[in-house]
Scaffold this motif. Structure first.
Motif, PDB file in Angstrom:
ATOM      1  N   SER A 135       0.834  -1.207   0.000  1.00 18.34           N
ATOM      2  CA  SER A 135       0.000   0.000   0.000  1.00 18.34           C
ATOM      3  C   SER A 135       0.865   1.253   0.000  1.00 18.34           C
ATOM      4  CB  SER A 135      -0.941   0.003   1.207  1.00 18.34           C
ATOM      5  OG  SER A 135      -0.199   0.036   2.417  1.00 18.34           O
ATOM      6  N   ILE A 158      -8.257  -2.886  -2.751  1.00 14.46           N
ATOM      7  CA  ILE A 158      -7.330  -3.656  -3.561  1.00 14.46           C
ATOM      8  C   ILE A 158      -8.077  -4.101  -4.806  1.00 14.46           C
ATOM      9  CG2 ILE A 158      -5.846  -5.695  -3.672  1.00 14.46           C
ATOM     10  CD1 ILE A 158      -6.039  -5.618  -0.492  1.00 14.46           C
ATOM     11  N   LEU A 168     -10.641  -3.299   2.593  1.00 14.65           N
ATOM     12  CA  LEU A 168      -9.812  -4.086   3.505  1.00 14.65           C
ATOM     13  C   LEU A 168     -10.633  -4.918   4.482  1.00 14.65           C
ATOM     14  CD1 LEU A 168      -6.873  -1.627   4.213  1.00 14.65           C
ATOM     15  CD2 LEU A 168      -6.970  -3.541   2.611  1.00 14.65           C
ATOM     16  N   SER A 201      -4.965   3.525  -0.348  1.00 15.98           N
ATOM     17  CA  SER A 201      -4.620   2.331   0.441  1.00 15.98           C
ATOM     18  C   SER A 201      -5.827   1.674   1.091  1.00 15.98           C
ATOM     19  CB  SER A 201      -3.579   2.666   1.526  1.00 15.98           C
ATOM     20  OG  SER A 201      -2.405   3.197   0.951  1.00 15.98           O
ATOM     21  N   GLN A 202      -7.033   1.991   0.645  1.00 15.22           N
ATOM     22  CA  GLN A 202      -8.247   1.466   1.270  1.00 15.22           C
ATOM     23  C   GLN A 202      -8.889   0.323   0.505  1.00 15.22           C
ATOM     24  OE1 GLN A 202      -9.184   2.515   4.401  1.00 15.22           O
ATOM     25  NE2 GLN A 202      -7.156   3.409   4.144  1.00 15.22           N
ATOM     26  N   THR A 212      -4.136 -10.293   2.736  1.00 15.47           N
ATOM     27  CA  THR A 212      -3.585  -8.997   3.127  1.00 15.47           C
ATOM     28  C   THR A 212      -2.783  -9.193   4.398  1.00 15.47           C
ATOM     29  OG1 THR A 212      -5.692  -8.435   4.193  1.00 15.47           O
ATOM     30  CG2 THR A 212      -5.286  -7.523   1.995  1.00 15.47           C
ATOM     31  N   PHE A 256      -3.050  -2.081  -4.824  1.00 16.11           N
ATOM     32  CA  PHE A 256      -3.749  -1.183  -3.903  1.00 16.11           C
ATOM     33  C   PHE A 256      -4.178   0.085  -4.622  1.00 16.11           C
ATOM     34  CE2 PHE A 256      -1.730  -3.610  -0.504  1.00 16.11           C
ATOM     35  CZ  PHE A 256      -2.699  -3.587   0.490  1.00 16.11           C
ATOM     36  N   THR A 292      -0.296  -7.065   0.090  1.00 15.54           N
ATOM     37  CA  THR A 292      -1.249  -8.072  -0.362  1.00 15.54           C
ATOM     38  C   THR A 292      -0.558  -9.006  -1.335  1.00 15.54           C
ATOM     39  OG1 THR A 292      -3.469  -8.457  -1.246  1.00 15.54           O
ATOM     40  CG2 THR A 292      -2.183  -6.689  -2.270  1.00 15.54           C
TER      41      THR A 292
END
Length: 188
Positions: A36, A84, A98, A81-82, A53, A77, A43
């Protein structure tokens, strides 16, 4: 294929000699990994269709997902970063939060080999030599296909999207690289 995920520390002086984390939770070979943007999570995707993750601070498994019916060939990501995004041999591109919630899924109709994204677009390449660009406005994923561009050669095995979302570069398994404008489809 090895079923391990290893993480090394990188500093201005170089890369650590030994991994700082080493995980063996995948049951089959690991095909892809990403970290991320905030450096807190990693991940990995596997031949068995799983994605895991990892919390890089605690060095522990955060969550195991089973997003695909076939190999997970690409993970990436989102810039915040929230989420994938994933792509698979099963032809699907998907996005997950996530917490495990699926927020996007689209069937490309071909085996997908690589995926990337920014805040607005999801880009995937497949075995038919085609790069597809979908709209991916975070929080309002529509799955609307914006463009399809052929690289006129072998399978697309790697790609990247410029930070402004205007340029896509793709590489194929027969040693050809193409760069083009993602909105006008002009090869540059």
């Amino acid at each position: 294929w090895d079923s391990t995920v290893k993480v090394w520390k990188v500093t201005p002086a170089g890369i650590s000699k030994s991994p700082v984390a080493f995980w063996m939770e995948h049951e089959e070979g690991v095909k892809c990994v990403d970290v991320s943007a905030d450096g807190r999570m990693a991940t990995s995707g596997s031949l068995d269709g799983t994605m895991i993750t990892w919390d890089l601070r605690s060095k522990a498994c955060h969550r195991t997902y089973r997003p695909h019916a076939d190999a997970v060939n690409g993970v990436h990501f989102t810039p915040d970063s929230q989420r994938i995004v994933t792509c698979s041999s099963d032809g699907f591109c998907k996005a997950y939060e996530l917490d495990g919630a699926e927020t996007f899924a689209v069937d490309s109709g071909e085996e997908l080999m690589c995926v990337t994204c920014d805040d607005h677009f999801l880009v995937a390449g497949g075995t038919n030599g085609v790069v597809r660009v979908w709209e991916l406005n975070l929080g309002t994923e529509t799955g609307r296909l914006l463009s399809v561009s052929g690289v006129k050669s072998g399978a697309v095995i790697c790609l990247t999207l410029s930070k402004d979302g205007r340029t896509v570069a793709a590489g194929t398994d027969d040693a050809i690289a193409r760069v083009w404008n993602a909105t006008s489809h002009q090869i540059g």
